[in-house]
Design an enzyme around this catalytic site. Sequence first.
Site, PDB file in Angstrom:
ATOM      1  N   ASP A   1       2.240  -0.455  12.373  1.00 55.55           N
ATOM      2  CA  ASP A   1       0.870  -0.712  11.868  1.00 55.55           C
ATOM      3  C   ASP A   1       0.371  -1.686  11.789  1.00 55.55           C
ATOM      4  OD1 ASP A   1       0.317   1.493  10.779  1.00 55.55           O
ATOM      5  OD2 ASP A   1       1.424   0.835   8.601  1.00 55.55           O
TER       6      ASP A   1
ATOM      7  N   LYS B   1       0.995  -1.524   0.338  1.00 53.07           N
ATOM      8  CA  LYS B   1      -0.379   0.220   0.115  1.00 53.07           C
ATOM      9  C   LYS B   1       1.007   1.248  -0.185  1.00 53.07           C
ATOM     10  CE  LYS B   1      -2.871   1.140   3.840  1.00 53.07           C
ATOM     11  NZ  LYS B   1      -2.781   2.923   4.512  1.00 53.07           N
ATOM     12  N   SER B   2       2.041   1.211   0.787  1.00 49.88           N
ATOM     13  CA  SER B   2       2.563   2.506   1.060  1.00 49.88           C
ATOM     14  C   SER B   2       3.714   2.699  -0.148  1.00 49.88           C
ATOM     15  CB  SER B   2       3.982   2.232   1.805  1.00 49.88           C
ATOM     16  OG  SER B   2       3.087   2.401   3.564  1.00 49.88           O
TER      17      SER B   2
ATOM     18  N   GLY C   1      -5.103   8.205   5.157  1.00 45.70           N
ATOM     19  CA  GLY C   1      -4.680   9.355   5.664  1.00 45.70           C
ATOM     20  C   GLY C   1      -3.080   9.827   4.572  1.00 45.70           C
TER      21      GLY C   1
END
Length: 429
Positions: free
Chosen positions: A315, A21-22, A94
């Site tokens: 996370d 994802k990042s 975010g």
Amino acid sequence: MKVLIKKSKGFKGEILIPGDKSISHRAAFLGSMASGFTEITNFLFAGDCLSTIRCLQNIGVDVKREENNRIIIRGRNLYSFSEPKSILDAKNSGTTARFLLGLLSGQSFFSIITGDSSLQKRPMGRVVEPLRKMGSWIEGRNRGNNLPLAIQGQKLKGIKYKIPIHSAQLKSALIIGGLLSDGMTALEEPLPTRDHTERMLHFLEADIKKQGGLIRIRGRNRFKGGKIIIPGDISSASYFIAAATLIENSSIHIPNIGINSIRIGFINTLKKMGGKITINEKKTICNEPVATLTVSSSNLKGIEIKPDEIPTLIDEIPLIALLAAQAKGKTIIRGASELRVKESDRLKTIVSNFRKMGVEVEEMEDGFIIEGPQQLKGASLQSFGDHRIAMTMAIAGLLAEGKTEIENFSCYKVSFPDFYSILQKWENG
Ligand code: S3P
């Protein structure tokens, strides 16, 4: 969506995990800021990254979807984005909102960013304040600390800034601002946080230098797009790493997972707790280390996690709480107050769900203490709209005696849309 989860008898086999994802967010943003085309392979088609794509399209970026999770982006060469006709909605993401603040601050137009009710509560001041030092004009709720935020693009100037919070989103938003500024930007990081932005810019041959905790970015930094291949997401893999460790008769291998040293705190912690996990077939793809992971059922012991390890497993802390509840002895986590400003207040939401399953947890301001092993009992749980809480409690459900129900479960789709179909293999296991 409400889901019902049954105790698992274990699972053996291969698990395929979608793109990180990042890294997907960064590839989309940096590809849009580059000149020419960027081809991204194994892009994560999940809610959060789609929020990034939609917002970028609304400021004029051409994104073409191809087969096999590949996208092609036509770069806007730093400044050739266009004024959006409507409000940009980052939804639950975010990373999208904070990266956009950096990008939009240095354009020549007006824009507004908003998000869902969870994102509207999360702190934006940490990004807004240093961007204002760069000359940015941002106003909004709570003196610019909460979405919606309005941005009138400006000519930015490079700054020297010591980053006060351990946050890769903040660091990356300032790197993006720095790329657009006049002059040099020098950022100092007290503790390393995930460095995918720096690595990708280096891969794309942008002018960025890193020495210890110091990052120097040349302003008006034009760079060319390229071919980016995204590794599998270690944070998503961690759910099934935990399941394979904690459920008897399990043994899995997971190919093509990113093992960036600042992302593998969960694996290092699991090893220290006695987990059987090996890292094989290491290689480097687009300046990121990648490997195959092999995991099997293990008996764990409690551990103390130090504050300086937190950024490497931020996370995965809900999952570490689950390991801790099953491990022999005490597990202590301190220095994790950032968890209070994630998609939910994760310290509170972990404790609330664990207590419902009959697990004793001592909550502290910046962490928790769990003494194990404790038997989990099936219960009726809440996701609190937080994907990582939904997925952690689903893995807890595979371990619990009796049935576990999780309300508002579908939020897992913001980061790991394949999660539920993989989970069902374990239930049938
Ligand atoms: C992320 C950084 C971390 C992490 C989030 C993704 C990123 O957030 O928790 O899931 O992609 O840079 P913070 O920067 O708020 O610590």
